[in-house]
Scaffold this motif. Structure first.
Motif, short mmCIF file in Angstrom:
data_model
loop_
_atom_site.label_atom_id
_atom_site.label_comp_id
_atom_site.label_asym_id
_atom_site.label_seq_id
_atom_site.Cartn_x
_atom_site.Cartn_y
_atom_site.Cartn_z
N GLN A 7 54.41 -16.28 62.99
CA GLN A 7 54.36 -14.93 61.93
C GLN A 7 54.90 -15.27 60.83
N ASN A 10 51.23 -15.96 58.94
CA ASN A 10 50.84 -14.94 58.72
C ASN A 10 51.42 -14.18 57.50
N GLY A 11 52.67 -14.18 57.59
CA GLY A 11 53.42 -13.41 56.22
C GLY A 11 53.24 -13.95 55.19
N ILE A 14 49.92 -12.75 54.07
CA ILE A 14 49.58 -11.30 53.50
C ILE A 14 50.42 -11.16 52.32
N GLY A 256 55.53 -9.63 52.42
CA GLY A 256 54.75 -10.03 53.35
C GLY A 256 55.40 -10.68 54.59
N GLU A 259 57.57 -7.93 56.56
CA GLU A 259 56.52 -6.96 57.31
C GLU A 259 55.94 -7.51 58.46
N THR A 260 55.46 -8.86 58.29
CA THR A 260 54.66 -9.29 59.56
C THR A 260 55.90 -9.77 60.66
N GLY A 264 55.79 -8.36 64.20
CA GLY A 264 55.50 -9.14 65.39
C GLY A 264 56.81 -8.81 66.42
N PRO A 268 53.45 -3.22 65.72
CA PRO A 268 52.61 -3.13 64.55
C PRO A 268 52.58 -1.88 63.91
N LYS A 271 54.41 -1.51 61.01
CA LYS A 271 54.48 -2.16 59.89
C LYS A 271 54.64 -1.62 58.71
#
Length: 299
Positions: A7, A10-11, A14, A256, A259-260, A264, A268, A271
């Motif tokens: 996560q 991924n964050g 983003i 980012g 939020e991720t 997670g 979602p 989000k």
């Protein structure tokens, strides 16, 4: 632990899109104290321009990555000029008008850009050439693709170049001077309108880069994509301290990641809610942001 690391990766991916967009918000605000609500739609225009350029010139290079980089560079230049044109037509005539007038003008530009793109490209989602998702695997659970690494590196390079431009060049020093006092800067021979135009060009170009990368990352774009993304980037700018360039970068990455992680570990579907909750909390408890400083309102 593996889920947290995934996560986090991924964050950061983003967050680098948010950071590039937040830079445009914070630069324009720092120069003319304007919240450019059309900035998210400039990002959207840049994404669609990148798609068109990929369709026209994608065959000029032998690799998908080369086509992608070419489309990004051309789109950044064209979108930068669009930003300058927006500033000249919609904002410059209203710089001495009440702040409400220029805010309404920004909202009108936002709606105009959305509808122009909808008329030209159509209302449906457009498929973006999707970049390869292959990449390194830390272990069986944590993965990071070459696409994520490349986009993060591109964004960091842009941010470093911008910081060096602001700190080391004549135009950068002029921008800092104008942000402190426009009247004094003009008396010292600085062309304030030119500096404002350069600011819009750079901010719009960075937004376009984020738009092209976002399209390549998710694989589809829409004429409505700019509104929500613009609000989130504005949240990132406020979180870091609007008017502060390092703060915009910090706010983008933090937003980012938060939020991720929220999506997670909770859902979602929530989000977007996390982004707006963060905005409310920052405005209530620390309206200057993490790196911002209190500023007196100029009358």
């Amino acid at each position: 632990m593996e889920e947290f690391l995934q996560q986090l990766i991924n964050g950061l991916t983003i967050g680098n899109f948010y950071a590039l967009l937040a830079l445009g918000y914070t630069m324009v605000f720092g120069i003319i104290r304007l919240i450019n609500f059309a900035h998210g739609d400039v990002y959207m225009v840049g994404s669609f321009l990148g798609l068109s350029i990929l369709g026209l010139f994608g065959s000029l290079t032998s690799s998908g990555v080369g086509s992608f980089i070419l489309a990004m560079i051309v789109s950044m230049f064209v979108t930068g000029l669009v930003g300058v044109l927006i500033n000249r037509i919609a904002y410059v005539p209203l710089l001495n008008a009440p702040r409400l007038s220029i805010m309404i003008s920004a909202l009108a530009v936002s709606l105009l850009l959305q509808n122009l793109v909808m008329v030209f490209y159509g209302p449906s989602f457009k498929v973006y050439p999707h970049l390869s998702a292959g990449g390194a695997i830390f272990n069986s659970s944590v993965k990071i693709s070459y696409t994520q690494v490349g986009m993060l590196l591109i964004s960091i390079i842009f941010m470093i170049i911008l910081q060096l431009f602001i700190k080391k060049t004549f135009l950068g020093r002029a921008m800092r001077a104008v942000s402190l006092d426009q009247d004094a800067s003009q008396l010292m021979g600085i062309n304030v309108r030119f500096i404002v135009a350069i600011t819009f060009f750079i901010g719009s170009a960075l937004a376009s880069a984020a738009g092209v990368m976002m399209g390549g990352y998710y694989g589809q774009i829409s004429f409505m994509m700019g509104f929500l993304m613009g609000i989130k980037a504005f949240t990132a700018a406020v979180l870091g301290g609007i008017g502060n360039i390092p703060g915009a970068v910090l706010g983008g990455f933090l937003l980012g990641i938060l939020e991720t992680l929220g999506a997670g570990y909770f859902s979602p579907a929530w989000k977007d809610v996390f982004a707006f909750v963060i905005l409310i909390l920052v405005l209530v408890f620390k309206p200057t942001g993490l790196l911002g400083e209190p500023q007196a309102e100029k009358l």
